[in-house]
Design an enzyme around this catalytic site. Structure first.
Site, short mmCIF file in Angstrom:
data_model
loop_
_atom_site.label_atom_id
_atom_site.label_comp_id
_atom_site.label_asym_id
_atom_site.label_seq_id
_atom_site.Cartn_x
_atom_site.Cartn_y
_atom_site.Cartn_z
N HIS A 23 -2.48 1.20 6.87
CA HIS A 23 -2.62 1.50 5.62
C HIS A 23 -2.12 2.61 5.31
CE1 HIS A 23 -4.44 0.40 1.61
NE2 HIS A 23 -5.12 1.47 1.57
N CYS B 186 0.97 -1.31 0.21
CA CYS B 186 0.15 0.06 0.07
C CYS B 186 0.72 1.23 0.00
CB CYS B 186 -0.93 0.09 1.40
SG CYS B 186 -0.14 -0.36 2.72
N ASP C 232 -8.23 4.91 -2.30
CA ASP C 232 -7.67 3.50 -1.57
C ASP C 232 -6.92 2.68 -2.98
OD1 ASP C 232 -7.16 1.12 -0.19
OD2 ASP C 232 -9.03 1.67 0.98
#
Length: 360
Positions: free
Chosen positions: A159, A54, A177
């Site tokens: 994240h 991520c 995202d």
């Protein structure tokens, strides 16, 4: 197949980007210039290629949106940032195993041509967080948030994702995202997102936070880069601090060169795949070897390490005593761009705490 394999429903307080309400929020934010930075991010929107990538995926979006030239080939003749090029701070195998923490991501951004302002959650900096959102929304910078998914009512832990826009009136932030296989882009309360940075990252013992990134005037260097092969990035940070402390006790150039020698093995020269880059790097290396101090360093540490020790000494010159800097002299020409990149990496190393790791 279950939800674990294909997408998951957003929490009830999140607004899906593509929903009717999400589109309405978009229209309102666009009208109030809360999405001026959105379009260059949307052009580069990227899905992370590994469950622990991520941070790398977010950085790919940010660096390409900032139009930073990686100065290295991606595929064929194309120069473009991809996750497998982001290995100058932490080996990709380590990232795949444990992810990244905020310091490491900031370091990766700096060594790949970005100026970075990093800030961690603090109970008093909600105003600073909203100011960062406004800067990113204006298009002046790219903002990447590091937060705890569980604090947002989502599955998972730590994240990273870029922030695509800000609706100031409704205090909503647009999370682009990068784990699109898990959650789609969505609008969330900016304050709730800030609060999701508060839980301590068990890998670092510190809260999470955010990075504000801009393109550095002289962005990427061609070849010289710090590498942590054989040692994690935090261990290398400790080693750098020990070396710098020893430099303060070194009276002359000979002692400086020997003190810097332990870091020489952590300086790599990245391969360049084009003739133009090979020529430019060769010119930079010639300029380094032509400096007045190079032969003296070579005499102290040997030919194998002389180049690395010499450029490292110039890279940390601001931490030396005036008399030591005078003895070093000054470098000119294309090697100065290599120095700029190397200094950014070492500066990032200096600020790293003694911990490691974070995952998606």
């Amino acid at each position: 197949m279950g939800q674990t394999l294909y997408r998951r429903p957003l929490p009830s307080d999140a607004i899906a980007f593509s929903s009717p309400e999400g589109r309405q929020v978009f229209v309102e934010a666009l009208a109030t210039e809360g999405l001026n930075g959105y379009f260059r991010l949307a052009e580069q929107f990227h899905t992370q290629s590994d469950p622990a990538f991520c941070g790398l995926g977010s950085l790919v979006v940010a660096l390409n949106a900032l139009a930073i030239d990686p100065e290295r080939l991606w595929k064929g003749p194309w120069r473009w940032f991809a996750e497998d090029l982001l290995d100058c701070c932490v080996p990709l195998a380590d990232v795949r195993e444990r992810g990244l923490d905020l310091d490491e991501l900031a370091c990766l951004a700096r060594c790949n041509g970005a100026e970075v302002e990093d800030q961690r959650h603090d109970t008093s900096n909600l105003v600073a967080w909203r100011a960062a959102l406004a800067i990113a929304a204006s298009g002046d910078a790219v903002l990447v948030a590091s937060y705890d998914r569980s604090a947002m009512g989502q599955s998972g832990g730590g994240h990273f994702s870029p922030i695509g826009g800000y609706h100031a009136t409704r205090d909503l932030a647009l999370i682009l995202d990068v784990a699109r296989f898990k959650y789609p882009p969505h609008w969330v309360s900016a304050e709730n997102l800030w609060r999701a940075m508060e839980p301590i990252d068990p890998a670092t013992g510190r809260a999470r936070g955010w990075l504000v990134m801009r393109r550095r005037p002289r962005s990427s260097a061609l070849g010289f880069s710090v590498s942590c092969v054989g040692e994690n990035w935090h261990g290398l940070s400790r080693r750098l601090k020990e070396v710098v402390a020893e430099l303060g006790l070194s009276p002359g150039l000979a002692e400086l060169a020997r003190a810097m020698l332990p870091l020489a093995s952590h300086l790599e020269i990245r391969g360049t795949a084009t003739a133009a880059h090979q020529e430019a790097l060769a010119i930079a290396r010639t300029a380094l070897r032509s400096s007045g101090v190079y032969p003296r360093v070579q005499q102290e540490v040997g030919s194998e390490h002389a180049e690395a020790v010499t450029i490292l000494l110039f890279a940390i010159a601001d931490r030396l005593k005036p008399s030591q800097r005078d003895e070093l002299g000054t470098l000119y020409g294309p090697i100065t761009e290599e120095l700029s990149n190397l200094r950014a990496q070492l500066a990032a190393l200096s600020g790293i705490q003694d911990a490691a790791g974070s995952t998606t």
